[in-house]
Enzyme design. Structure first.
Site, PDB file in Angstrom:
ATOM      1  N   GLY A  14       2.978   7.892  10.293  1.00 31.27           N
ATOM      2  CA  GLY A  14       2.313   7.397   9.098  1.00 31.27           C
ATOM      3  C   GLY A  14       0.809   7.281   9.313  1.00 31.27           C
ATOM      4  O   GLY A  14       0.307   7.443  10.426  1.00 31.27           O
ATOM      5  N   LEU A 106       2.769  -5.432  11.973  1.00 30.87           N
ATOM      6  CA  LEU A 106       1.785  -5.271  10.910  1.00 30.87           C
ATOM      7  C   LEU A 106       2.357  -5.779   9.602  1.00 30.87           C
ATOM      8  O   LEU A 106       3.341  -5.239   9.092  1.00 30.87           O
ATOM      9  CB  LEU A 106       1.367  -3.799  10.769  1.00 30.87           C
ATOM     10  CG  LEU A 106       0.231  -3.329  11.678  1.00 30.87           C
ATOM     11  CD1 LEU A 106       0.649  -3.364  13.149  1.00 30.87           C
ATOM     12  CD2 LEU A 106      -0.238  -1.935  11.291  1.00 30.87           C
ATOM     13  N   SER A 108       1.202  -7.528   5.615  1.00 35.49           N
ATOM     14  CA  SER A 108       0.506  -7.020   4.434  1.00 35.49           C
ATOM     15  C   SER A 108      -0.125  -8.194   3.695  1.00 35.49           C
ATOM     16  O   SER A 108       0.427  -9.304   3.667  1.00 35.49           O
ATOM     17  CB  SER A 108       1.500  -6.314   3.509  1.00 35.49           C
ATOM     18  OG  SER A 108       0.926  -6.097   2.236  1.00 35.49           O
ATOM     19  N   SER A 109      -1.259  -7.943   3.059  1.00 36.52           N
ATOM     20  CA  SER A 109      -1.944  -9.022   2.334  1.00 36.52           C
ATOM     21  C   SER A 109      -1.182  -9.460   1.091  1.00 36.52           C
ATOM     22  O   SER A 109      -1.499 -10.494   0.500  1.00 36.52           O
ATOM     23  CB  SER A 109      -3.358  -8.584   1.945  1.00 36.52           C
ATOM     24  OG  SER A 109      -3.326  -7.432   1.126  1.00 36.52           O
ATOM     25  N   CYS A 110      -0.140  -8.705   0.697  1.00 36.54           N
ATOM     26  CA  CYS A 110       0.652  -9.121  -0.467  1.00 36.54           C
ATOM     27  C   CYS A 110       1.535 -10.325  -0.153  1.00 36.54           C
ATOM     28  O   CYS A 110       2.192 -10.852  -1.043  1.00 36.54           O
ATOM     29  CB  CYS A 110       1.489  -7.965  -0.989  1.00 36.54           C
ATOM     30  SG  CYS A 110       2.846  -7.501   0.088  1.00 36.54           S
ATOM     31  N   TYR A 137       8.794  -6.475  -1.505  1.00 32.93           N
ATOM     32  CA  TYR A 137       8.106  -6.001  -0.298  1.00 32.93           C
ATOM     33  C   TYR A 137       7.444  -7.167   0.429  1.00 32.93           C
ATOM     34  O   TYR A 137       7.525  -7.286   1.655  1.00 32.93           O
ATOM     35  CB  TYR A 137       7.055  -4.960  -0.695  1.00 32.93           C
ATOM     36  CG  TYR A 137       6.207  -4.457   0.440  1.00 32.93           C
ATOM     37  CD1 TYR A 137       6.734  -3.610   1.414  1.00 32.93           C
ATOM     38  CD2 TYR A 137       4.860  -4.802   0.542  1.00 32.93           C
ATOM     39  CE1 TYR A 137       5.954  -3.130   2.450  1.00 32.93           C
ATOM     40  CE2 TYR A 137       4.069  -4.329   1.569  1.00 32.93           C
ATOM     41  CZ  TYR A 137       4.618  -3.499   2.527  1.00 32.93           C
ATOM     42  OH  TYR A 137       3.841  -3.037   3.556  1.00 32.93           O
ATOM     43  N   LYS A 141       8.016  -8.669   4.277  1.00 33.66           N
ATOM     44  CA  LYS A 141       6.937  -8.824   5.251  1.00 33.66           C
ATOM     45  C   LYS A 141       6.827 -10.264   5.745  1.00 33.66           C
ATOM     46  O   LYS A 141       6.574 -10.519   6.927  1.00 33.66           O
ATOM     47  CB  LYS A 141       5.608  -8.368   4.644  1.00 33.66           C
ATOM     48  CG  LYS A 141       5.463  -6.858   4.564  1.00 33.66           C
ATOM     49  CD  LYS A 141       5.432  -6.234   5.956  1.00 33.66           C
ATOM     50  CE  LYS A 141       5.197  -4.749   5.949  1.00 33.66           C
ATOM     51  NZ  LYS A 141       5.173  -4.172   7.303  1.00 33.66           N
ATOM     52  N   LEU A 167      -5.465  -0.766   3.072  1.00 33.15           N
ATOM     53  CA  LEU A 167      -5.914   0.268   3.997  1.00 33.15           C
ATOM     54  C   LEU A 167      -5.982   1.630   3.305  1.00 33.15           C
ATOM     55  O   LEU A 167      -5.241   1.904   2.364  1.00 33.15           O
ATOM     56  CB  LEU A 167      -4.962   0.357   5.188  1.00 33.15           C
ATOM     57  CG  LEU A 167      -4.797  -0.917   6.009  1.00 33.15           C
ATOM     58  CD1 LEU A 167      -3.729  -0.715   7.090  1.00 33.15           C
ATOM     59  CD2 LEU A 167      -6.117  -1.342   6.639  1.00 33.15           C
ATOM     60  N   HIS A 180      -1.005   4.336  -2.997  1.00 31.05           N
ATOM     61  CA  HIS A 180      -1.872   3.202  -3.260  1.00 31.05           C
ATOM     62  C   HIS A 180      -3.080   3.695  -4.060  1.00 31.05           C
ATOM     63  O   HIS A 180      -3.253   4.887  -4.300  1.00 31.05           O
ATOM     64  CB  HIS A 180      -2.316   2.552  -1.947  1.00 31.05           C
ATOM     65  CG  HIS A 180      -1.226   1.795  -1.269  1.00 31.05           C
ATOM     66  ND1 HIS A 180      -0.604   2.245  -0.123  1.00 31.05           N
ATOM     67  CD2 HIS A 180      -0.613   0.621  -1.571  1.00 31.05           C
ATOM     68  CE1 HIS A 180       0.316   1.378   0.263  1.00 31.05           C
ATOM     69  NE2 HIS A 180       0.351   0.399  -0.606  1.00 31.05           N
ATOM     70  N   ARG A 188      -6.497  12.300  -8.165  1.00 28.91           N
ATOM     71  CA  ARG A 188      -6.749  12.515  -9.587  1.00 28.91           C
ATOM     72  C   ARG A 188      -8.142  13.084  -9.849  1.00 28.91           C
ATOM     73  O   ARG A 188      -8.313  13.990 -10.663  1.00 28.91           O
ATOM     74  CB  ARG A 188      -6.587  11.188 -10.346  1.00 28.91           C
ATOM     75  CG  ARG A 188      -5.134  10.808 -10.579  1.00 28.91           C
ATOM     76  CD  ARG A 188      -5.040   9.575 -11.438  1.00 28.91           C
ATOM     77  NE  ARG A 188      -3.946   8.743 -11.009  1.00 28.91           N
ATOM     78  CZ  ARG A 188      -3.830   7.453 -11.301  1.00 28.91           C
ATOM     79  NH1 ARG A 188      -4.773   6.855 -11.998  1.00 28.91           N
ATOM     80  NH2 ARG A 188      -2.790   6.756 -10.890  1.00 28.91           N
TER      81      ARG A 188
END
Length: 322
Positions: A14, A106, A108-110, A137, A141, A167, A180, A188
């Site tokens: 990844g 690792l 996540s900020s969520c 999600y 985490k 990120l 993301h 796009r």
């Protein structure tokens, strides 16, 4: 020089895993252990057990996860909570079973509540309701963070967690349906420039604020945290809030971000915002004072990072879109 450590990087294919692998190969005294996704299903308890049994591993970095943007999280909630819970449970528990004392997980900020006090310090976790679009999600985490914390408390392990801000960078997922925001916008605007489109549409109002960190800086922070002594790391965290934020401490509106990417792409058309679609959390800025006070700081500015990422995408589009 001491003998190199055997470091297993879960998720090395990844975006984040590749950057961490490159960081360790350049600057770390480590032998990197990896395995292809098709050869090891991290959701399988038996497969993960046998992998640890058959490999001599000193440290584990858990960069493996099922990830995606607002649309992916909102439409595949069961996949996001199930896959991520299985991945982290299998890796953390089997590392413990085979006597591996050091892990970097690792997060996540969520994990932070939708209305968390800004900038969000580590103590804000579990202080309020999560953003609904990525709640499954985030719950997974949070479970991973609490697993690391619990194995430390019960067994004296040295399992550490970093919470990255949003990120982006080379090797990202540029599929506009599951990506993301930054890779989605890059794809796009690239397409719009190529096809001479007169408008690019962006999800939401564009007023939401976000913080972004280039993946190479994230990899640098991961090695910095892993190189700390146990005492130094413990002095920065709390027993029941055993993690550290990683970010820039700077934010930008999605509207300004879209304009900046459009400029980098050389796009001259208009940009519209579909306000019927969700913004997600209105603001997500991390308090990065703990890591900053410990001596780490990001080095790649947002504009520089976006130019590098856009250039990489333009050169690799034939591979990315296969």
């Amino acid at each position: 020089m001491n003998n190199p450590k055997n470091v297993f990087i879960a998720g090395h294919d990844g975006m984040v895993g590749k950057a961490i692998k490159n960081q360790y190969l350049k600057f770390g005294n480590a032998k990197i252990i990896t395995i292809k996704k098709n050869d090891l299903d991290l959701r399988s308890q038996a497969e993960v057990y046998n992998f640890f049994k058959n490999n001599k591993i000193d440290e584990v970095i858990i960069a493996a996860a099922k990830v995606g943007g607002i649309n992916a999280n909102d439409t595949l909630p069961a996949d996001f909570i199930y896959d991520n819970l299985l991945i982290e449970c299998n890796l953390i528990h089997n590392a413990h079973l085979f006597g591996i004392n050091k892990i970097l997980f690792l997060g996540s900020s969520c994990i932070y509540p939708k209305k968390a006090k800004q900038p969000m310090s580590e103590k804000e976790m579990l202080s309020g309701y999560l953003e609904k679009t990525n709640e499954p999600y985030a719950v997974a985490k949070i479970a991973g963070i609490k697993m690391c914390e619990s194995y430390n408390r019960q067994f004296g392990r040295d399992y550490r967690t970093v919470i990255p801000t949003n990120l982006y960078g080379e090797n990202d997922n540029f599929n506009t349906k599951t990506s993301h925001v930054i890779p989605g916008l890059i794809a796009r605007f690239f397409d719009a420039k190529k096809s001479n489109s007169t408008n690019v549409e962006v999800w939401g109002t564009g007023n939401q604020l976000r913080e972004f960190l280039h993946v190479e800086d994230m990899a640098s922070a991961c090695q910095f945290v892993m190189d700390m002594s146990k005492d130094q790391y413990s002095s920065l965290v709390e027993e029941r809030n055993n993690f550290i934020n990683v970010g820039t401490g700077k934010e930008i509106t999605i509207k300004s971000l879209a304009k900046l990417i459009g400029k980098i792409a050389g796009y001259s058309g208009s940009i519209s915002f579909d306000e019927s679609l969700p913004d997600g959390t209105p603001q997500k800025l991390l308090n990065v004072s703990k890591l900053s006070n410990a001596g780490w700081k990001y080095s790649i500015s947002l504009e520089e990072g976006l130019k590098r990422t856009y250039g990489w995408y333009a050169k690799n589009i034939s591979i990315v879109k296969k």
